[in-house]
Design a protein around this motif. Structure first.
Motif, PDB file in Angstrom:
ATOM      1  N   ALA A 197      -1.239   8.995   3.769  1.00  0.00           N
ATOM      2  CA  ALA A 197      -1.643   7.697   4.305  1.00  0.00           C
ATOM      3  C   ALA A 197      -1.214   7.569   5.758  1.00  0.00           C
ATOM      4  O   ALA A 197      -0.079   7.865   6.125  1.00  0.00           O
ATOM      5  N   VAL A 198      -2.138   7.105   6.585  1.00  0.00           N
ATOM      6  CA  VAL A 198      -1.857   6.878   7.997  1.00  0.00           C
ATOM      7  C   VAL A 198      -2.070   5.407   8.293  1.00  0.00           C
ATOM      8  O   VAL A 198      -2.997   4.785   7.784  1.00  0.00           O
ATOM      9  N   ASP A 235     -15.241   1.914  -4.259  1.00  0.00           N
ATOM     10  CA  ASP A 235     -14.053   1.866  -5.112  1.00  0.00           C
ATOM     11  C   ASP A 235     -13.128   3.058  -4.887  1.00  0.00           C
ATOM     12  O   ASP A 235     -12.234   3.312  -5.699  1.00  0.00           O
ATOM     13  N   VAL A 236     -13.309   3.781  -3.793  1.00  0.00           N
ATOM     14  CA  VAL A 236     -12.423   4.906  -3.479  1.00  0.00           C
ATOM     15  C   VAL A 236     -10.990   4.386  -3.363  1.00  0.00           C
ATOM     16  O   VAL A 236     -10.722   3.431  -2.621  1.00  0.00           O
ATOM     17  N   PRO A 237     -10.043   4.982  -4.091  1.00  0.00           N
ATOM     18  CA  PRO A 237      -8.678   4.463  -4.123  1.00  0.00           C
ATOM     19  C   PRO A 237      -7.863   4.842  -2.892  1.00  0.00           C
ATOM     20  O   PRO A 237      -7.021   5.753  -2.917  1.00  0.00           O
ATOM     21  N   GLU A 238      -8.111   4.157  -1.805  1.00  0.00           N
ATOM     22  CA  GLU A 238      -7.371   4.360  -0.570  1.00  0.00           C
ATOM     23  C   GLU A 238      -7.437   3.069   0.233  1.00  0.00           C
ATOM     24  O   GLU A 238      -8.301   2.215  -0.029  1.00  0.00           O
ATOM     25  N   GLY A 250       0.820  -1.208   0.000  1.00  0.00           N
ATOM     26  CA  GLY A 250       0.000   0.000   0.000  1.00  0.00           C
ATOM     27  C   GLY A 250       0.853   1.257   0.000  1.00  0.00           C
ATOM     28  O   GLY A 250       2.081   1.209  -0.128  1.00  0.00           O
ATOM     29  N   PRO A 251       0.220   2.414   0.192  1.00  0.00           N
ATOM     30  CA  PRO A 251       0.911   3.711   0.054  1.00  0.00           C
ATOM     31  C   PRO A 251       1.679   4.113   1.310  1.00  0.00           C
ATOM     32  O   PRO A 251       1.450   5.161   1.901  1.00  0.00           O
TER      33      PRO A 251
END
Length: 361
Positions: free
Chosen positions: A312-313, A272-275, A166-167
């Motif tokens: 990103a947390v 589908d939110v990209p997070e 992930g980010p």
């Protein structure tokens, strides 16, 4: 007073219901009799806490609205079908979340089975010398660390393609890898478990007690107990196929409305939110959806929209006293054990959600 029906009483659904409760007629439709705080379930699997304390009552979560323990069987603009009866609504929100391999999440509404699964897992861990966790995301990392912390003499192996995908910064991964190694967890990155044909095992794969497998990197691994810590799937059975993307998630617009709809919303893991699909992001979505719904029901155009998390947390406890966190600030600073313990690790947010649900300790 305008009616809002929310289907799903997990992290997103509860947050949305509480935001709207003061000014609207809120009906929260949830099959489970109690809220399952699954974030803290990993410690119960390790045997370091009891599972029953993770089930919190819904009885006080809404001060004006209603929690209806029933199954929704259909949703569309204008209302929800619940237990065979049509319930009209001025706005509907779907917050049905995601499924996950047992015992990490309950299967459907079966909370008794969930508790039995947690107890059985804890018992298996307590009598086994070697435990394997397949999946190196946050769930797998936390579970491996919880087991090793509760049972320092056990051999714990964590297998995955990449630690914390992930980010997130490599600095977070490096710190967690070092801490896991110091704790005594064997970390096998760049490794996927092969099936009988030599291909990577499917996300839904389950593993038998005492099973010995070969990874894609050629390493053989065996464990008396196996846990699958991957394979989350959005629960979107109520929605037509044309509203879903290729991964099965609901396509939403910038206001978290299901595309093509005006009064039908989706929040949480199903979108589908990209997070990353986390409880924190689900609650952020719920806060925005609540503002949009309030505007809509007041006859106004939406005055806000949802922006995926820019910074990103992620807080990753490694047992109750250690861990690392990537903060949602410029530069994504990484902080260590003391901060992670304070914000999550000490009780895995159980006190916070008791407060949210207005549940007595």
């Amino acid at each position: 007073m305008k009616r809002v029906v929310i289907v799903g009483g997990g992290y997103a659904g509860v947050a949305l219901a509480r935001h709207l409760d003061a000014a609207h007629e809120v009906v929260l439709v949830e099959q489970r009799e109690r809220f399952a705080h699954v974030v803290a379930g990993l410690r119960a699997i390790a045997g370091a806490s009891g599972g029953r304390q993770l089930l919190l009552p819904y009885s006080e979560v809404l001060q004006r609205g209603t929690v209806l323990h029933a199954a929704a069987t259909a949703v569309r603009d204008g209302g929800v079908e619940v237990a065979g009866k049509w319930m009209p609504a001025d706005a509907v929100a779907i917050a049905t979340g995601s499924s996950y391999p047992s015992p990490i999440k309950p299967e459907g509404s079966d909370l008794a089975g969930y508790l039995l699964g947690l107890d059985a897992a804890a018992e298996a861990v307590s009598r086994s010398a070697s435990i394997v966790v397949a999946g190196a995301g946050a769930v797998g990392v936390e579970l491996a660390a919880e087991i090793r912390h509760a049972h320092p003499g056990r051999r714990v192996t964590l297998i995955g393609r990449r630690l914390i995908p992930g980010p997130y910064r490599h600095a977070l991964r490096r710190r967690l890898h070092r801490k896991l190694t110091d704790l005594g967890v064997t970390v096998l990155e760049d490794s996927l478990i092969q099936d009988a044909a030599g291909a990577p095992a499917a996300p839904s794969a389950t593993y038998s007690p005492g099973q010995r497998v070969r990874t894609t990197s050629g390493i053989e691994v065996d464990g008396e107990v196996w846990f699958t810590a991957h394979g989350a799937r959005p629960v979107t059975d109520l929605l037509p196929q044309e509203t879903l993307d290729a991964s099965g998630r609901v396509t939403v617009d910038e206001h978290l409305r299901i595309r093509g709809s005006r009064t039908l919303f989706a929040v949480g893991d199903i979108t589908d939110v990209p997070e990353p699909k986390t409880a924190a992001n689900a609650e952020r979505q719920a806060a925005v959806a609540a503002q949009v719904i309030a505007d809509l029901l007041a006859g106004r155009e939406p005055r806000t929209h949802y922006t995926p998390s820019r910074y990103a947390v992620l807080a990753v406890p490694l047992g109750p006293r250690d861990g690392a966190t990537q903060l949602p600030l410029l530069g994504h600073p990484i902080v260590g054990a003391a901060f992670t313990r304070r914000i999550k690790g000490q009780d895995l947010l159980l006190t916070r959600y008791r407060t949210t649900l207005r549940a007595r300790a």
